[in-house]
Design an enzyme around this catalytic site. Structure first.
Site, PDB file in Angstrom:
ATOM      1  N   THR A 129       4.619  14.580 -40.000  1.00  0.00           N
ATOM      2  CA  THR A 129       4.192  13.300 -39.455  1.00  0.00           C
ATOM      3  C   THR A 129       3.822  12.376 -40.608  1.00  0.00           C
ATOM      4  O   THR A 129       3.184  12.805 -41.560  1.00  0.00           O
ATOM      5  CB  THR A 129       2.995  13.486 -38.504  1.00  0.00           C
ATOM      6  N   PHE A 184       1.791   9.110 -41.783  1.00  0.00           N
ATOM      7  CA  PHE A 184       0.668   8.254 -41.404  1.00  0.00           C
ATOM      8  C   PHE A 184       0.608   7.046 -42.327  1.00  0.00           C
ATOM      9  O   PHE A 184       0.978   7.140 -43.502  1.00  0.00           O
ATOM     10  CB  PHE A 184      -0.652   9.015 -41.579  1.00  0.00           C
TER      11      PHE A 184
END
Ligand code: PEP
Ligand code: MN
Length: 670
Positions: free
Chosen positions: A278, A280
């Site tokens: 992921t 960010f």
């Protein structure tokens, strides 16, 4: 602590002392790295990130690891983390050492959620700031808190390698008045956690964030009849499971969140894909200066006129100036239906050439160009460690970008991974095992033999495609279970053949790689079905198939959406009768020039007799095959299938001895 036998206790003491030395050496390395940063700080134009130097270091590691008989692949993974840590340690040196200042960072979720973990990772070195993280229930509240000054920063997920862009966050990013000041990449590892003592059999509900549930569909279907229940946050789900104290309710969360809530981890790494990252972004109210000595990215937002070709001509500004876009995202504008706004990430600093020139051009062509910020790039880029140790799978060309009839651009990059084993690139992959699964005892002995010879995967046929209906047909699903058990006991991913489309799903449940045999290469309904499975496919060349036909067969699987196809040359029918088939060595360089797919060779079925297997295997390695699949048997005289070609321990030893110098001379590792 339990009383341990003396040898074990002393071995553990040795491990602890080696670990201590490792940590001390890491500290020493980081101290040297800091002094390099100090030096570079005073050198105008000296960049902190030096890809050539990193690849030199990577080559050194590889040579040293290979010399010591270690896996160059795993050593490479460790090096990647060390280099990452080093770069981050250098940053405060470059940016100027400041007193640790305190700051607050808002995120969506509760403590130990992935955002919270990523904050800890990012602020470890970031401008030496001490950080207090503040969890909030909704993304919009995180943006509100930032805009109102309640928090100094906000960390939000924008993109995930499995589920793609996080729409809600990107919408907020495009519409709120915030600046992007940094990024972080988090390797997500979901685990299945339950209250202590509960088992999978007790489970009826699995609770988690909808994105996490979507990433673990295989587990959810394995655990039927459990019901997936959405929760606002993974760590919040862990807290709620602990609070409910009900063995019927489990959750998907990080191992850290499970520990924090006093839960027991039943299974680790339960996502459908091994790589789950992921990305960010760290947001602030005002932009911050990113050092030009670091690799930098810039995020921009723009809208285009609603006429033909306007998006293409806006984007052409970047290609004209050779600026690489790493992401392009379109978002709706609620106030202007059917008009879109674009968010783009690009490599380079907004004030440095060539980005400055490209942006100037974009401003002329597009409406409302807004630069959200330039910030240090944390992503591992495609060729950041351009060495044999590179483990990125991000470079696998998708079917759309590059058809299989295109060679891979960077041969040092493994084509993909199978249960943690890289296939292709500079890794040479060895698959060993018996022709057929015959009994539990045979599989145990075979697995021991396979493991002892350092194979990466184990083969074994449970469904045998025999030329004669009267020959042993294999043990079927019972054989598959025996193979899976031996694979689990010896930590070997398993390869097995599938004969018919109806069996694909059930075999894919247990096998790590599904093999299509020579006799089935043009079984198109089977190939189509395999395009829909999540398992990699080992596709053997038909006995009378041309290489073009082999590639066309591979395309059936690729077109179905399964990109992990391994081609296997196993000998073809010629007029020669002294071998079972004729190994077509030229197929190896021909296939490698035409496709990015890895090419393995099965010398066993080409040879038909034991004595020819090793020489053919060595020829294949010398010709550039990405690996071998070789049959072996603990007691070939008892083998129910292909007994004459099964290698014994002594031939396997010869094989390894012969392979090492060949691979070494090619800069490849076993
Ligand atoms: C096998 O690998 O078990 C096999 C049957 O090989 P092929 O399909 O190449 O004959
Ligand atoms: Mn066989």
């Amino acid at each position: 602590m339990k009383h341990l036998p003396t040898e074990l206790a002393s071995a553990r003491q040795d491990i602890e002392s080696v670990d201590k030395q490792l940590i001390q050496l890491l500290k020493q390395r980081l101290d040297v790295v800091k002094s390099v940063a100090q030096y570079k700080k005073g050198q105008p134009g000296a960049e902190l990130y030096d890809p050539d130097r990193e690849s030199q270091v990577a080559n050194l590691w590889q040579a040293e690891a290979t010399e010591l008989g270690l896996s160059a692949y795993h050593a490479g993974r460790i090096l990647r983390e060390v280099l990452n840590y080093s770069r981050r340690t250098q940053e405060p040196e470059i940016n100027g050492l400041e007193e640790k200042t305190a700051c607050t960072v808002g995120y969506q979720g509760v403590a130990a959620s992935y955002s919270d973990l990523a904050i800890t990772k990012l602020f470890e070195n970031r401008s030496s700031q001490r950080v207090e993280s503040i969890g909030l229930p909704r993304f919009s509240e995180v943006f509100d808190a930032l805009e109102s000054g309640r928090v100094d920063y906000a960390l939000v997920p924008v993109d995930n390698t499995l589920v793609g862009s996080i729409g809600e966050v990107n919408q907020l990013l495009a519409t709120r008045d915030v600046a992007v000041v940094d990024e972080e990449i988090w390797e997500v590892e979901h685990c299945l956690a339950v209250v202590p003592g509960a088992t999978t059999a007790d489970l009826r509900v699995i609770r988690s964030h909808p994105v996490a549930l979507q990433q673990c569909l295989r587990l959810l279907s394995d655990l039927k009849p459990v019901e997936a229940e959405q929760y606002f946050d993974t760590a919040g789900a862990a807290e709620s499971v602990s609070y409910a104290a009900d063995p019927r309710i489990g959750c998907l969360c990080s191992p850290e969140a499970a520990v924090r809530s006093g839960l027991e981890v039943l299974r680790t790494n339960v996502a459908d894909h091994e790589r789950n990252h992921t990305r960010f972004l760290l947001l602030a109210r005002a932009p911050e200066d990113a050092s030009p000595k670091l690799p930098v990215k810039t995020t921009i937002q723009f809208t285009v006129n609603d006429h033909c070709g306007s998006l293409a001509s806006s984007l052409a500004a970047f290609s004209r100036h050779d600026v690489n876009l790493t992401r392009l995202e379109s978002r709706p504008q609620p106030e202007a239906p059917w008009k879109y706004l674009f968010l783009a990430d690009l490599e380079g600093h907004q004030e440095a050439e060539p980005v400055r020139a490209a942006l100037a051009e974009l401003i002329e062509q597009s409406q409302n160009v807004r630069v959200l910020g330039s910030y240090p790039s944390r992503a591992v880029e495609r060729n950041q460690v351009p060495s044999p140790l590179t483990t990125s799978i991000a470079t696998v060309p998708s079917r759309v970008e590059t058809p299989p009839a295109s060679p891979v651009e960077n041969a040092a990059t493994p084509a993909f991974e199978i249960s943690g084993v890289p296939i292709g690139g500079n890794q040479f992959t060895l698959i060993l095992g018996p022709c057929a699964v015959e009994s539990a005892a045979q599989m145990k002995d075979a697995a021991e033999m396979v493991k002892a010879h350092g194979a990466h995967l184990m083969r074994g046929g449970a469904f045998k495609p025999r030329s004669s209906p009267h020959s042993f047909q294999g043990l079927g699903f019972e054989g598959l279970s025996l193979l899976a058990q031996a694979g689990a006991d010896f930590e070997l991913p398993i390869v097995t053949e599938v004969l018919q489309p109806e069996d694909v799903e059930a075999i894919a449940e247990k096998a790590d790689v599904l093999q299509v045999g020579a006799r089935n290469m043009q079984n198109f309904s089977l190939l189509k079905r395999l395009g829909k499975t999540r398992r990699p496919i080992l596709l053997k060349r038909g006995m009378s198939a041309t290489l073009k036909e082999l590639l066309q067969a591979a395309e059936y699987i690729l077109d179905g959406g399964n990109q992990r196809v391994i081609l296997c040359e196993r000998g073809i029918r010629t007029f020669e009768t002294s071998t079972r088939s004729t190994l077509d060595v030229s197929a190896i360089p021909v296939l490698k020039s035409k496709t990015h797919l890895p090419v393995l060779v099965d010398p066993s079925h080409a040879a038909g007799v034991r004595d020819l297997v090793v020489p053919l295997a060595l020829a294949a390695a010398a010709a550039g095959a990405d690996g071998l699949m070789v049959e072996c048997h603990p007691r070939p005289e008892e083998a129910l299938c292909d007994k004459d070609q099964a290698l014994r321990n002594q031939e396997l030893d010869q094989l390894l001895q012969g392979l090492r110098p060949i691979l070494h001379s090619q800069g490849r590792s076993l």
